[in-house]
Design a protein around this motif. Structure first.
Motif, PDB file in Angstrom:
ATOM      1  N   ARG A 250       0.848  -1.209   0.000  1.00 53.53           N
ATOM      2  CA  ARG A 250       0.000   0.000   0.000  1.00 53.53           C
ATOM      3  C   ARG A 250       0.875   1.248   0.000  1.00 53.53           C
ATOM      4  NH1 ARG A 250      -3.993  -2.118   4.625  1.00 53.53           N
ATOM      5  NH2 ARG A 250      -5.383  -3.385   3.327  1.00 53.53           N
ATOM      6  N   LYS A 251       1.942   1.196   0.779  1.00 48.98           N
ATOM      7  CA  LYS A 251       2.811   2.366   0.899  1.00 48.98           C
ATOM      8  C   LYS A 251       3.443   2.712  -0.455  1.00 48.98           C
ATOM      9  CE  LYS A 251       6.774   3.903   3.599  1.00 48.98           C
ATOM     10  NZ  LYS A 251       7.971   3.377   2.921  1.00 48.98           N
ATOM     11  N   TYR A 252       3.811   1.692  -1.197  1.00 47.01           N
ATOM     12  CA  TYR A 252       4.436   1.928  -2.500  1.00 47.01           C
ATOM     13  C   TYR A 252       3.413   2.154  -3.616  1.00 47.01           C
ATOM     14  CZ  TYR A 252       9.218   1.050  -1.045  1.00 47.01           C
ATOM     15  OH  TYR A 252      10.447   1.141  -0.457  1.00 47.01           O
ATOM     16  N   GLY A 253       2.130   2.017  -3.263  1.00 44.72           N
ATOM     17  CA  GLY A 253       1.101   2.236  -4.270  1.00 44.72           C
ATOM     18  C   GLY A 253       0.847   1.041  -5.174  1.00 44.72           C
ATOM     19  N   PHE A 254       1.275  -0.154  -4.763  1.00 50.74           N
ATOM     20  CA  PHE A 254       0.974  -1.351  -5.560  1.00 50.74           C
ATOM     21  C   PHE A 254      -0.385  -1.931  -5.189  1.00 50.74           C
ATOM     22  CE2 PHE A 254       5.784  -1.752  -5.225  1.00 50.74           C
ATOM     23  CZ  PHE A 254       5.984  -1.024  -6.388  1.00 50.74           C
TER      24      PHE A 254
END
Lengths: 133, 597
Positions: free
Chosen positions: B255-259
């Protein structure tokens, strides 16, 4: 959030940077000394004492002043030889050792890591990876 | 730092040790010393090379020369020729069975590697709690490529073209499943990852989730894009705490990396994953039961159709795939469908992960291309049978599978071949049995499991399996009659044909396959009242050999039920009517006069 990956190109850049950073990590400070150790820490490994082996390695290498990175990883598949660890000396191919309790770990530090001598109980790599197929 | 120039690696695996590899190592060491090479050459005993068929194996490093079927007598020649003169000992090189040429150089050193790791590519390689290591290994590149360059239809075509089939056991074509779910029209759809690994002795999915959780998340997002779902659910049993912990970390990092989340890779595609816990019921591995369990209902299966692809979680189209199936997906997009379909067999492309357990030397988690034979798995990778015993059977497919025997050893492992021979692929448990295992007891063990795990909804499974179990129990207690064998077979066939779900339909397989492959063992139980493997306690008889017994009275003193009679210095006698077969007498006898018959 700014640290999100917004497109494929960004991901590729990030990948290359991370690949480099992982390599850099090996080449940091004193590249000729840095040792990388991976401890197989899946449920099976932990049940056979991998946690003790890992803490022992970290403490012992620290006390003896050996420049090393100890990380955890998943199951290597050698359940019959747990706990298993993989040691990569600078400039060498990774070597996997089986049945590494604290006694064996001490022997590996003393003989392999410090002197480059192999010790009994190496597990030969028995599989192909997607990189060479 | 004194470093050795040469290393001689002598296989110290159990198989090679049985053929004197320790003497070989000692002889090489001696010869090395005799030739004044002790400072330059180090002799090391290793773990198993996975090539036991040609053992004992000796490998020379750094030139990687691989010698096979070495004997202790070869040590001097190896040292003199290879190490002193630098010439290879041709007669000990491995001869390629196809080209009939000796393989010696390191370029061709992969011939003995029977394993290929696709689903396990990152297990034991990356730190599963560090997304950066996954990204550095091309992680999430497949998702990025699919979102930027493929339409959902085109991506499904790739999965179809790869020929990937469900690794949870059934072997349903994954691409087709995705296409069916895509075609169902609904506002909301779901992607479900089945991590309810329930076969006794199986731990493939757990190892993948513990070693490489991101590969599953990435594949679920790809699946979501293909079928038109923005929600993913992982159904995992609560008894896998480490896998759950690492999955949670992985989800947070993704989630943090936007995946995971909204507008992934700027494509406008949203997808997020949540974890649902199961209580560890075997039947919940069946997809309809799994879905009911996730909805908070009883974990009971329902009749298909409707398939989850039309009406699944909360009545919406749902695509359920197993952990290992998902773990293959990113590689298919990175390497291409052709690359994948060229591995394995035409009908079953790719590899399969097996949890190799039971009476083999190298218990472990292995991944082999489909089409590898059982012999290669058990005798090369597995290192053969423990304690030099004789191979008897291998059980695949867990409680739904069957036992395969000596005559099946050279069969290629793929979905169709296993089914045609009375077993099945299953999720990948592989339990090896030796001559000491009683096949009736083995069938009873699996029935025990099925009776315990039956949800009780349909009567063939609930009552039929209980009856099957009673019949098997009767036989192992020595109370069976010949008619019981046909009763077993009839009942098993009826259950197979009439049970509601996969659990019931396949539960008689262990009985049928042992009946087919070991009829003589069942007959020995019912006709002669004997258990050939010596496992069924009720059928054993402890007997004193009057020629060996010296009448020391020790046995009669340890017998807890006073079944042994006889006076001092005369041969004793065991009354089998009273004997409870505890074995205490045999353990104590110093003259080996007591045996089991």
């Amino acid at each position: 959030m700014s640290d999100k990956v917004r497109n494929l190109q960004e991901l590729r850049n990030l990948r290359d940077e991370l690949k480099g950073r992982l390599l850099l990590r090996e080449k940091s400070k004193a590249p000729e000394k840095l040792v990388q150790i991976k401890v197989s820490m899946a449920t099976c490994g932990i049940a056979s004492g991998a946690r003790e082996t890992m803490s022992y390695l970290i403490e012992e290498l620290d006390q003896q002043g050996v420049d090393a990175i100890v990380t955890q990883t998943g199951c290597m598949g050698y359940c019959y030889a747990e706990p298993t660890i993989e040691v990569t000396l600078p400039g060498e191919k990774p070597v996997v050792f089986g049945h590494v309790d604290t006694v064996k770990a001490a022997e590996i530090i003393e003989k392999y890591i410090k002197k480059g001598e192999l010790v009994d109980g190496i597990i030969p790599d028995t599989y192909n990876t997607i990189d060479n197929k | 730092m004194a470093k050795f120039k040469y290393h001689v690696l002598v296989c110290g695996g159990t198989g090679c040790r049985a053929s004197q590899s320790e003497t070989i190592a000692a002889n090489i060491k001696r010869a090395v010393a005799e030739n004044n090479l002790a400072n330059e050459v180090q002799v090391i005993k290793t773990g198993c090379f996975g090539f036991c068929e040609k053992g004992p194996v000796v490998k020379m490093v750094p030139d990687n020369t691989f010698y096979v079927q070495v004997t202790p007598g070869d040590a001097d020649e190896l040292v003199l020729e290879h190490l002193v003169k630098g010439r290879k000992v041709k007669r000990l090189l491995y001869v390629d069975p196809e080209t009939h040429t000796a393989v010696s150089d390191s370029k061709h050193m992969d011939f003995y590697k029977k394993q290929l790791r696709i689903a396990l590519r990152n297990c034991g390689f990356i730190d599963p709690e560090n997304i950066e290591e996954y990204i550095a290994r091309d992680g999430y590149s497949a998702l990025g490529t699919v979102l930027e360059q493929y339409s959902p239809e085109k991506a499904i075509e790739v999965v179809k073209a790869s020929g990937l089939r469900g690794r949870g056991g059934g072997g349903f074509p994954t691409g087709l499943k995705w296409e069916l779910t895509r075609k169902s029209k609904a506002e909301q759809k779901f992607v479900v990852c089945n991590a309810d690994e329930g076969d006794p002795g199986a731990f493939m999915d757990r190892s993948i989730l513990e070693g490489d959780p991101h590969s599953v998340l990435e594949a679920m997002a790809i699946c979501g894009y293909c079928i038109g779902a923005d929600k993913g659910l992982i159904y995992i049993r609560a008894e896998y705490p480490l896998a759950i912990k690492r999955l949670k970390i992985a989800i947070e990092q993704a989630r943090k990396y936007g995946f995971l989340g909204n507008d992934i890779f700027g494509s406008g595609f949203n997808f997020d994953v949540t974890i649902r816990y199961g209580a560890g019921a075997f039947v919940c591995g069946e997809e309809t039961a799994l879905i009911h369990s996730m909805e908070g209902k009883r974990g009971e299966p329902t009749v298909k159709p409707p398939f989850p692809a039309q009406c699944g979680y909360q009545g919406k189209p749902t695509n359920v795939n197993n952990v290992e199936t998902f773990a293959n997906i990113p590689v298919i997009f990175l390497k291409g469908a052709d690359w994948f379909s060229n591995i394995g067999t035409p009908k079953s492309p790719g590899t399969k992960v097996f949890a190799l357990a039971g009476k083999v030397n190298n218990v472990g988690l292995i991944e082999v291309p489909m089409g590898t034979t059982l012999r290669e798995v058990i005798f090369d990778i597995g290192g053969g049978i423990k304690s030099g015993k004789k191979f008897k059977a291998v059980q695949t497919g867990g409680p739904s599978g069957g036992c395969l025997t000596e005559k099946h050893l050279d069969l290629p492992i793929d979905y169709e071949t296993l089914v045609a021979n009375g077993s099945m692929m299953g999720s990948g448990g592989m339990i090896v049995m030796d001559e000491d295992d009683c096949m009736v007891s083995v069938a009873k063990f699996y029935l025990d499991f099925t009776v315990e795990e039956s949800c009780g909804k349909c009567s063939p499974c609930r009552i039929g399996n209980k009856r099957l179990h009673e019949l098997l129990d009767k036989i192992t207690l020595g109370q069976g009659e010949e008619a019981d064998l046909s009763r077993l077979r009839n009942l098993a066939t009826v259950i197979k044909d009439t049970a509601l779900c996969g659990l019931g339909q396949t539960s008689p397989n262990p009985v049928l396959s042992t009946l087919d492959n070991f009829p003589e063992e069942y007959e020995a139980h019912v006709k002669e009242g004997k258990c050939p493997a010596g496992q069924c306690r009720a059928l054993m008889q402890y007997v004193i050999d009057p020629n060996l017994c010296v009448g020391c009275t020790l046995c009669s003193r340890v017998c807890p039920v006073d079944a042994i009679s006889g006076s001092k210095k005369t041969p004793h006698f065991i009354n089998s009517m009273v004997c409870i077969k505890c074995g205490a007498c045999m353990e104590k006898c110093k003259f080996g006069a007591i045996s089991v018959q």
